[in-house]
Design a protein around this motif. Structure first.
Motif, PDB file in Angstrom:
ATOM      1  N   ALA A 126      50.200  31.926  32.941  1.00 29.28           N
ATOM      2  CA  ALA A 126      49.366  30.760  33.263  1.00 29.28           C
ATOM      3  C   ALA A 126      47.922  30.981  32.801  1.00 29.28           C
ATOM      4  O   ALA A 126      47.081  30.113  32.984  1.00 29.28           O
ATOM      5  N   ARG A 127      47.641  32.166  32.200  1.00 31.16           N
ATOM      6  CA  ARG A 127      46.272  32.541  31.804  1.00 31.16           C
ATOM      7  C   ARG A 127      45.305  32.431  32.974  1.00 31.16           C
ATOM      8  O   ARG A 127      44.189  31.917  32.838  1.00 31.16           O
ATOM      9  N   VAL A 128      45.751  32.904  34.118  1.00 28.84           N
ATOM     10  CA  VAL A 128      44.907  32.907  35.313  1.00 28.84           C
ATOM     11  C   VAL A 128      44.510  34.345  35.620  1.00 28.84           C
ATOM     12  O   VAL A 128      45.335  35.250  35.554  1.00 28.84           O
ATOM     13  N   ARG A 129      43.227  34.536  35.931  1.00 26.80           N
ATOM     14  CA  ARG A 129      42.750  35.864  36.291  1.00 26.80           C
ATOM     15  C   ARG A 129      42.739  35.946  37.808  1.00 26.80           C
ATOM     16  O   ARG A 129      42.092  35.147  38.477  1.00 26.80           O
ATOM     17  N   ALA A 130      43.470  36.924  38.339  1.00 22.30           N
ATOM     18  CA  ALA A 130      43.637  37.019  39.792  1.00 22.30           C
ATOM     19  C   ALA A 130      42.863  38.202  40.350  1.00 22.30           C
ATOM     20  O   ALA A 130      42.865  39.289  39.771  1.00 22.30           O
ATOM     21  N   LEU A 131      42.183  37.987  41.477  1.00 27.37           N
ATOM     22  CA  LEU A 131      41.400  39.046  42.121  1.00 27.37           C
ATOM     23  C   LEU A 131      41.826  39.217  43.564  1.00 27.37           C
ATOM     24  O   LEU A 131      41.928  38.249  44.308  1.00 27.37           O
ATOM     25  N   ASN A 132      42.069  40.452  43.927  1.00 25.31           N
ATOM     26  CA  ASN A 132      42.439  40.808  45.298  1.00 25.31           C
ATOM     27  C   ASN A 132      41.182  41.306  46.003  1.00 25.31           C
ATOM     28  O   ASN A 132      40.633  42.345  45.646  1.00 25.31           O
ATOM     29  N   PRO A 180      38.823  26.134  36.691  1.00 28.06           N
ATOM     30  CA  PRO A 180      39.826  25.875  37.737  1.00 28.06           C
ATOM     31  C   PRO A 180      39.849  27.035  38.732  1.00 28.06           C
ATOM     32  O   PRO A 180      39.849  28.194  38.335  1.00 28.06           O
ATOM     33  N   LEU A 181      39.851  26.707  40.011  1.00 29.55           N
ATOM     34  CA  LEU A 181      39.798  27.724  41.057  1.00 29.55           C
ATOM     35  C   LEU A 181      40.915  27.517  42.067  1.00 29.55           C
ATOM     36  O   LEU A 181      41.321  26.385  42.334  1.00 29.55           O
ATOM     37  N   ALA A 182      41.400  28.611  42.615  1.00 31.85           N
ATOM     38  CA  ALA A 182      42.383  28.529  43.696  1.00 31.85           C
ATOM     39  C   ALA A 182      42.208  29.756  44.581  1.00 31.85           C
ATOM     40  O   ALA A 182      41.735  30.800  44.125  1.00 31.85           O
ATOM     41  N   VAL A 183      42.565  29.598  45.848  1.00 27.08           N
ATOM     42  CA  VAL A 183      42.362  30.682  46.807  1.00 27.08           C
ATOM     43  C   VAL A 183      43.600  30.884  47.670  1.00 27.08           C
ATOM     44  O   VAL A 183      44.223  29.913  48.112  1.00 27.08           O
ATOM     45  N   ILE A 184      43.968  32.132  47.877  1.00 29.97           N
ATOM     46  CA  ILE A 184      44.973  32.479  48.878  1.00 29.97           C
ATOM     47  C   ILE A 184      44.243  33.255  49.971  1.00 29.97           C
ATOM     48  O   ILE A 184      43.570  34.244  49.686  1.00 29.97           O
ATOM     49  N   ASP A 220      53.550  29.421  44.997  1.00 31.95           N
ATOM     50  CA  ASP A 220      54.415  28.242  44.856  1.00 31.95           C
ATOM     51  C   ASP A 220      53.728  26.998  45.408  1.00 31.95           C
ATOM     52  O   ASP A 220      54.074  25.881  45.049  1.00 31.95           O
ATOM     53  N   HIS A 221      52.773  27.210  46.315  1.00 26.99           N
ATOM     54  CA  HIS A 221      52.084  26.088  46.959  1.00 26.99           C
ATOM     55  C   HIS A 221      50.781  25.747  46.233  1.00 26.99           C
ATOM     56  O   HIS A 221      50.032  24.903  46.702  1.00 26.99           O
ATOM     57  N   LEU A 222      50.499  26.460  45.145  1.00 30.18           N
ATOM     58  CA  LEU A 222      49.226  26.248  44.446  1.00 30.18           C
ATOM     59  C   LEU A 222      49.471  25.773  43.028  1.00 30.18           C
ATOM     60  O   LEU A 222      50.494  26.065  42.425  1.00 30.18           O
ATOM     61  N   ASP A 223      48.484  25.063  42.510  1.00 34.43           N
ATOM     62  CA  ASP A 223      48.517  24.639  41.130  1.00 34.43           C
ATOM     63  C   ASP A 223      47.650  25.610  40.337  1.00 34.43           C
ATOM     64  O   ASP A 223      46.431  25.540  40.408  1.00 34.43           O
ATOM     65  N   LEU A 224      48.281  26.564  39.649  1.00 32.18           N
ATOM     66  CA  LEU A 224      47.518  27.567  38.901  1.00 32.18           C
ATOM     67  C   LEU A 224      47.235  27.029  37.503  1.00 32.18           C
ATOM     68  O   LEU A 224      48.134  26.942  36.678  1.00 32.18           O
ATOM     69  N   ARG A 225      45.986  26.669  37.265  1.00 23.81           N
ATOM     70  CA  ARG A 225      45.660  26.047  35.981  1.00 23.81           C
ATOM     71  C   ARG A 225      45.063  27.025  34.989  1.00 23.81           C
ATOM     72  O   ARG A 225      44.414  28.004  35.363  1.00 23.81           O
ATOM     73  N   GLU A 226      45.289  26.751  33.726  1.00 21.64           N
ATOM     74  CA  GLU A 226      44.933  27.661  32.643  1.00 21.64           C
ATOM     75  C   GLU A 226      43.453  28.049  32.652  1.00 21.64           C
ATOM     76  O   GLU A 226      42.594  27.216  32.896  1.00 21.64           O
ATOM     77  N   ASP A 227      43.204  29.324  32.336  1.00 23.63           N
ATOM     78  CA  ASP A 227      41.845  29.864  32.263  1.00 23.63           C
ATOM     79  C   ASP A 227      41.092  29.785  33.579  1.00 23.63           C
ATOM     80  O   ASP A 227      39.859  29.729  33.591  1.00 23.63           O
ATOM     81  N   GLY A 228      41.839  29.747  34.657  1.00 23.01           N
ATOM     82  CA  GLY A 228      41.199  29.676  35.967  1.00 23.01           C
ATOM     83  C   GLY A 228      41.122  31.022  36.658  1.00 23.01           C
ATOM     84  O   GLY A 228      41.550  32.051  36.127  1.00 23.01           O
ATOM     85  N   LEU A 229      40.547  30.988  37.831  1.00 25.01           N
ATOM     86  CA  LEU A 229      40.451  32.181  38.672  1.00 25.01           C
ATOM     87  C   LEU A 229      41.236  31.950  39.963  1.00 25.01           C
ATOM     88  O   LEU A 229      41.176  30.872  40.545  1.00 25.01           O
ATOM     89  N   LEU A 230      41.968  32.977  40.361  1.00 32.92           N
ATOM     90  CA  LEU A 230      42.649  32.939  41.653  1.00 32.92           C
ATOM     91  C   LEU A 230      42.079  34.066  42.519  1.00 32.92           C
ATOM     92  O   LEU A 230      42.126  35.244  42.137  1.00 32.92           O
ATOM     93  N   PHE A 231      41.499  33.687  43.655  1.00 32.59           N
ATOM     94  CA  PHE A 231      40.988  34.684  44.590  1.00 32.59           C
ATOM     95  C   PHE A 231      42.004  34.871  45.714  1.00 32.59           C
ATOM     96  O   PHE A 231      42.442  33.892  46.322  1.00 32.59           O
ATOM     97  N   ILE A 232      42.372  36.112  45.961  1.00 37.53           N
ATOM     98  CA  ILE A 232      43.286  36.410  47.061  1.00 37.53           C
ATOM     99  C   ILE A 232      42.500  37.196  48.092  1.00 37.53           C
ATOM    100  O   ILE A 232      42.130  38.354  47.850  1.00 37.53           O
ATOM    101  N   GLU A 233      42.170  36.557  49.201  1.00 38.59           N
ATOM    102  CA  GLU A 233      41.385  37.253  50.222  1.00 38.59           C
ATOM    103  C   GLU A 233      42.324  37.970  51.164  1.00 38.59           C
ATOM    104  O   GLU A 233      43.061  37.364  51.937  1.00 38.59           O
ATOM    105  N   LEU A 261      32.805  38.010  36.777  1.00 39.38           N
ATOM    106  CA  LEU A 261      33.978  37.190  37.079  1.00 39.38           C
ATOM    107  C   LEU A 261      34.384  36.354  35.878  1.00 39.38           C
ATOM    108  O   LEU A 261      35.559  36.193  35.585  1.00 39.38           O
ATOM    109  N   CYS A 262      33.378  35.800  35.219  1.00 34.95           N
ATOM    110  CA  CYS A 262      33.665  34.851  34.140  1.00 34.95           C
ATOM    111  C   CYS A 262      33.835  35.531  32.790  1.00 34.95           C
ATOM    112  O   CYS A 262      34.341  34.919  31.857  1.00 34.95           O
TER     113      CYS A 262
END
Ligand SMILES: [Zn+2]
Lengths: 285, 122
Positions: free
Chosen positions: A63-69, A94-98, A139-152, A245-246
């Motif tokens: 998905a070309r998403v960069r994920a950070l724990n 594009p941003l998403a958070v878990i 599965d509950h998130l829309d992971l969009r290309e070149d975005g960041l996913l933060f997992i707290e 980050l970017c």
């Protein structure tokens, strides 16, 4: 139903208050033969988590998403840092958070207030996120290309260390209101994090926290660690963190088809960051 | 308290092995636990007893094997035994790179019951 796990445990995980998915499975049976025998097994306790982590990583990469724990002890201001970060990046990428939390939805609500989509994983008694739960949360998130996913992750400097979530980076958030000897107290976490954020820098004059000593301990455990000093509250030092980050894109096997211009820009940014770190005396020469 | 997660994972491995290798009871579990694995042995044994209470491994002994951890110096390359994640190189004082000591692995089991060689119920 998830493919790697079979999910036959009585998982206490809750996603947005609901279960992962309904299921039930039989028990192994007990029977006859009395005599004891020895059998080889050779099974790694983390193998199943690592398999989920690999699946997550492949999913992020494709998905070309960069994920950070993001890991920390409770009260480090990790959620505040995340909120400050999201406010600055919102609308640009594009941003998403878990959100991992034992019981409450509070942190997810704080994130959603910034307009960024967030999924809450409640771990119940569990003191850390695992790769399986993160996979389901995705599965509950829309992971969009070149975005960041933060997992707290759950606020805890011990337990999350052993569990790879499939993220590209592990970021450890520490505040100056905690002890400056945290690295040696929680060596496994510092060893496995690739970035350290020292937060609440605005409070430094009021506390007994030796920045240099803390950073020296951290670098002793992990010489490759990147360190940021900042205050999520005042915004001081956030710039370098945002640049980092970017600057990167998901661990790129797509490097080949990326055009030279983009690579050149990235190289320049890395050089800038390194120079900045060196000026701040944060990199060993 | 990730010892509870790890104990649950041990039980999951036992149940899976019971299906694959056809046994009904587990009496002893040999676990290799690297000294740098940041697991509290007592907490793990306690958690193991708790999570296996009503299972095929009730009353089973969890035996921990702790081989010494090995590291190599990041500066001079000297190989040495690490007592902790931050044990410095005894030769030059440099920081170590961990080669072993993080293991958490079920090595073998002492079991009984079932039918050796069969894999499914019925
Ligand atoms: Zn040395």
């Amino acid at each position: 139903m998830c493919t790697t796990c079979g999910c036959d445990d009585h998982s206490p995980l809750r996603i947005d208050g609901g279960s992962l998915h309904p299921h039930g499975q039989g028990q192994a049976h007990a029977a006859g033969q009395r005599e004891r025998r020895s059998i080889p097994v050779e099974a790694d306790l983390l193998a199943r988590n690592d398999a989920h982590a690999r699946a997550n990583r492949e999913r992020f990469d494709s998905a070309r998403v960069r994920a950070l724990n993001l890991v920390s002890s409770p009260g480090s201001g990790k959620t505040a840092l995340l909120v400050a970060t999201l406010e600055r990046l919102s609308g640009e990428i594009p941003l998403a958070v878990i959100e991992g939390d034992q019981e409450t939805q509070r942190d997810a609500d704080r994130i959603r207030a910034t307009g960024v989509a967030a999924v809450q994983i409640n771990t119940g008694k569990g003191c850390h996120l695992d790769a399986h739960g993160v996979g389901h949360a995705c599965d509950h998130l829309d992971l969009r290309e070149d975005g960041l996913l933060f997992i707290e992750n759950v606020g805890n400097l011990v337990c999350p260390a052993a569990f790879d979530l499939g993220a590209h980076h592990r970021v450890l958030v520490l505040s100056v209101t905690e002890g400056d000897d945290k690295p040696f107290k929680y060596p496994d976490m510092f060893r496995t994090a690739d970035a350290l954020v020292i937060n609440k820098l605005d409070l430094l004059p009021h506390v007994d926290f030796d920045l240099a000593a803390c950073e020296a301990q951290a670098l002793r455990l992990n010489p490759d660690m990147v360190i940021f000093r900042l205050s999520a509250r005042t915004g001081e030092g956030l710039e370098a963190w945002m640049d980092w980050l970017c600057a990167g894109r998901p661990q790129a096997q797509q490097a080949d088809d990326r055009d030279e211009d983009e690579l050149e820009t990235l190289r320049r940014r890395v050089a800038e960051l390194e120079a900045r770190l060196q000026r701040a005396g944060l990199m060993s020469s | 308290m990730h010892e509870v997660s790890l104990a649950r994972e041990i039980l999951r491995i036992l149940q899976e092995q019971a299906r694959m290798q056809g046994f009904g009871r587990v009496h002893r579990v040999h676990l290799e636990l690297g000294p740098l694995s940041c697991v509290d042995p007592e907490a793990l044994i306690f958690a193991f007893e708790a999570v296996t209470a009503d299972t095929l491994a009730r009353g089973a002994r969890l035996e921990l094997h702790r081989p010494p951890a090995r590291g190599t110096c990041r500066h001079c390359g000297h190989g040495y035994t690490m007592d902790s994640l931050v044990t410095p190189c005894p030769r030059c004082g440099g920081p170590g790179r961990i080669l072993s000591g993080l293991e958490m692995r079920v090595r073998d089991l002492e079991v009984s019951g079932g039918h050796a060689g069969t894999s499914r119920e019925g």
